[in-house]
Design a protein around this motif. Structure first.
Motif, PDB file in Angstrom:
ATOM      1  N   LYS A   4     -24.781  58.942 -48.008  1.00 21.71           N
ATOM      2  CA  LYS A   4     -24.205  57.897 -48.854  1.00 21.71           C
ATOM      3  C   LYS A   4     -25.344  56.985 -49.320  1.00 21.71           C
ATOM      4  CE  LYS A   4     -21.315  53.775 -48.579  1.00 21.71           C
ATOM      5  NZ  LYS A   4     -22.086  52.717 -47.866  1.00 21.71           N
ATOM      6  N   CYS A   6     -25.846  53.403 -51.095  1.00 28.67           N
ATOM      7  CA  CYS A   6     -24.999  52.236 -51.318  1.00 28.67           C
ATOM      8  C   CYS A   6     -25.671  51.200 -52.216  1.00 28.67           C
ATOM      9  CB  CYS A   6     -24.679  51.596 -49.963  1.00 28.67           C
ATOM     10  SG  CYS A   6     -23.179  50.603 -50.030  1.00 28.67           S
ATOM     11  N   ILE A  28     -20.709  47.701 -54.437  1.00 31.63           N
ATOM     12  CA  ILE A  28     -20.408  46.488 -53.666  1.00 31.63           C
ATOM     13  C   ILE A  28     -19.510  45.546 -54.476  1.00 31.63           C
ATOM     14  CG2 ILE A  28     -21.398  44.574 -52.342  1.00 31.63           C
ATOM     15  CD1 ILE A  28     -22.598  47.072 -51.280  1.00 31.63           C
ATOM     16  N   ARG A  35     -26.177  42.791 -54.816  1.00 34.44           N
ATOM     17  CA  ARG A  35     -25.884  44.122 -55.386  1.00 34.44           C
ATOM     18  C   ARG A  35     -24.469  44.220 -55.947  1.00 34.44           C
ATOM     19  NH1 ARG A  35     -28.196  44.263 -50.505  1.00 34.44           N
ATOM     20  NH2 ARG A  35     -30.418  44.740 -50.666  1.00 34.44           N
ATOM     21  N   GLY A 134     -26.587  45.259 -45.999  1.00 36.43           N
ATOM     22  CA  GLY A 134     -27.753  45.275 -46.873  1.00 36.43           C
ATOM     23  C   GLY A 134     -28.927  44.493 -46.317  1.00 36.43           C
ATOM     24  N   SER A 135     -29.032  44.428 -44.996  1.00 40.97           N
ATOM     25  CA  SER A 135     -30.094  43.614 -44.371  1.00 40.97           C
ATOM     26  C   SER A 135     -31.453  44.300 -44.390  1.00 40.97           C
ATOM     27  CB  SER A 135     -29.731  43.306 -42.913  1.00 40.97           C
ATOM     28  OG  SER A 135     -29.821  44.501 -42.137  1.00 40.97           O
ATOM     29  N   GLY A 158     -30.994  49.615 -42.448  1.00 39.01           N
ATOM     30  CA  GLY A 158     -32.444  49.730 -42.440  1.00 39.01           C
ATOM     31  C   GLY A 158     -33.005  51.137 -42.377  1.00 39.01           C
ATOM     32  N   LEU A 159     -32.221  52.124 -42.790  1.00 38.09           N
ATOM     33  CA  LEU A 159     -32.784  53.482 -42.805  1.00 38.09           C
ATOM     34  C   LEU A 159     -33.777  53.597 -43.956  1.00 38.09           C
ATOM     35  CD1 LEU A 159     -29.781  55.904 -42.112  1.00 38.09           C
ATOM     36  CD2 LEU A 159     -31.317  54.794 -40.513  1.00 38.09           C
ATOM     37  N   ASP A 179     -26.422  56.328 -44.246  1.00 38.18           N
ATOM     38  CA  ASP A 179     -26.111  55.380 -45.313  1.00 38.18           C
ATOM     39  C   ASP A 179     -27.424  54.700 -45.725  1.00 38.18           C
ATOM     40  OD1 ASP A 179     -24.654  53.657 -46.982  1.00 38.18           O
ATOM     41  OD2 ASP A 179     -24.447  52.173 -45.378  1.00 38.18           O
ATOM     42  N   SER A 182     -31.135  49.272 -48.982  1.00 32.78           N
ATOM     43  CA  SER A 182     -32.190  48.374 -49.481  1.00 32.78           C
ATOM     44  C   SER A 182     -33.615  48.893 -49.299  1.00 32.78           C
ATOM     45  CB  SER A 182     -32.043  46.986 -48.862  1.00 32.78           C
ATOM     46  OG  SER A 182     -32.154  47.044 -47.470  1.00 32.78           O
TER      47      SER A 182
HETATM   48  O1  LIG Z   1     -25.658  45.874 -49.504  1.00 33.58           O
HETATM   49  C1  LIG Z   1     -25.146  44.770 -49.534  1.00 33.58           C
HETATM   50  O2  LIG Z   1     -25.621  43.843 -50.213  1.00 33.58           O
HETATM   51  C2  LIG Z   1     -23.910  44.481 -48.733  1.00 33.58           C
HETATM   52  C3  LIG Z   1     -23.442  43.182 -48.684  1.00 33.58           C
HETATM   53  C4  LIG Z   1     -22.295  42.894 -47.976  1.00 33.58           C
HETATM   54  C5  LIG Z   1     -21.608  43.883 -47.312  1.00 33.58           C
HETATM   55  C6  LIG Z   1     -22.082  45.192 -47.343  1.00 33.58           C
HETATM   56  C7  LIG Z   1     -23.230  45.505 -48.029  1.00 33.58           C
HETATM   57  N1  LIG Z   1     -23.738  46.795 -48.021  1.00 33.58           N
HETATM   58  C8  LIG Z   1     -23.009  47.843 -47.423  1.00 33.58           C
HETATM   59  C9  LIG Z   1     -23.712  49.079 -47.020  1.00 33.58           C
HETATM   60  O3  LIG Z   1     -23.045  50.067 -46.781  1.00 33.58           O
HETATM   61  C10 LIG Z   1     -25.197  49.119 -46.798  1.00 33.58           C
HETATM   62  O4  LIG Z   1     -25.635  50.373 -47.167  1.00 33.58           O
HETATM   63  C11 LIG Z   1     -25.494  48.861 -45.325  1.00 33.58           C
HETATM   64  O5  LIG Z   1     -25.229  47.525 -45.032  1.00 33.58           O
HETATM   65  C12 LIG Z   1     -26.966  49.167 -44.963  1.00 33.58           C
HETATM   66  O6  LIG Z   1     -27.835  48.451 -45.783  1.00 33.58           O
HETATM   67  P1  LIG Z   1     -29.411  48.457 -45.507  1.00 33.58           P
HETATM   68  O7  LIG Z   1     -29.643  47.775 -44.206  1.00 33.58           O
HETATM   69  O8  LIG Z   1     -29.981  47.704 -46.654  1.00 33.58           O
HETATM   70  O9  LIG Z   1     -29.878  49.864 -45.495  1.00 33.58           O
END
Ligand SMILES: O=C(O)c1ccccc1NCC(=O)[C@H](O)[C@H](O)COP(=O)(O)O
Length: 207
Positions: A4, A6, A28, A35, A134-135, A158-159, A179, A182
């Motif tokens: 996935k 995202c 989102i 995003r 999305g951290s 964080g992948l 998944d 970012s």
């Molecule tokens: O991505 C965002 O901005 C976000 C904000 C609020 C809720 C969910 C959000 N993303 C959902 C996802 O499925 C992301 O892929 C997941 O949090 C992992 O993100 P990342 O750590 O950046 O890979």
């Protein structure tokens, strides 16, 4: 293994990423996210084979159903504190593909899983963060050794290229997908297609 990607929203970028052979694309619908989609992204902008997943945070059933209709979504990912009963309501309203994200920091966070078994199709185990998702940060995947539930899960949070070795070593009987978000961005909501391609090639043995 389900892949996935995202946080998509740009039409050209959606088309290019869809061609990488991924399975799900996340859009989102959380206003506070950088995003957040700003206009209907129509089905023709993505490959028909990719499931279009709307990501919502503590939203209402009515708004989610409206977005499914307006944005041609195939599925919903709940990324807030939505209880099992809320998930049941969405299912009762015809949502076929339902993912429930759970923020994980410690074993305690897995205690709630059982209540969703048989209701949601997948868990998304993501890093606990005040912004919900999305951290770009990883959580300690060792915690998932304690997950003994029946619902399959996507590993999230964080992948990226920096943790492919750990990912290739990761094992769990219910693990069914990854998944990505970012760590592949050139700007919020815009993915680096070449980097994604390189990543999928690097981890191909688990796909
Ligand atoms: O991505 C965002 O901005 C976000 C904000 C609020 C809720 C969910 C959000 N993303 C959902 C996802 O499925 C992301 O892929 C997941 O949090 C992992 O993100 P990342 O750590 O950046 O890979």
């Amino acid at each position: 293994m389900i892949v996935k990607v995202c946080g998509m929203r740009d039409a050209d970028n959606i088309r290019q990423v869809a061609q990488l052979g991924i399975h799900m694309m996340g859009f989102i619908f959380y206003q506070k996210s950088p995003r957040c989609v700003s206009r209907p992204v129509s089905r023709c902008e993505a490959d028909a084979g990719v499931e279009r997943i709307g990501v919502f945070v503590n939203d209402s059933v009515m708004h989610i159903l409206q977005c499914i209709n307006d944005y041609n979504l195939n599925g919903v990912q709940l990324h807030g504190q939505e209880p099992p009963e809320f998930c049941r309501q969405l299912k009762a309203n015809g949502v076929e593909l339902l993912l429930k994200a759970l923020s994980v920091a410690s074993v305690n966070d897995l205690k709630q899983c059982g209540a969703y078994d048989g209701i949601v199709d997948y868990f998304v185990f993501d890093t606990k963060t005040p912004d919900y998702g999305g951290s770009g940060k990883c959580f300690d995947w060792e915690v998932l050794r304690h997950y003994k539930g029946t619902t399959p899960f996507l590993l999230s949070g964080g992948l990226g290229m920096h943790n492919t070795e750990e990912l290739l070593r990761f094992q769990h009987p219910r693990w069914c997908g990854i998944d990505l978000n970012s760590c592949f961005e050139v700007a919020p909501g815009h993915k680096d297609v070449a980097l994604l391609k390189q990543y999928l090639q690097t981890v191909r043995e688990i796909l």
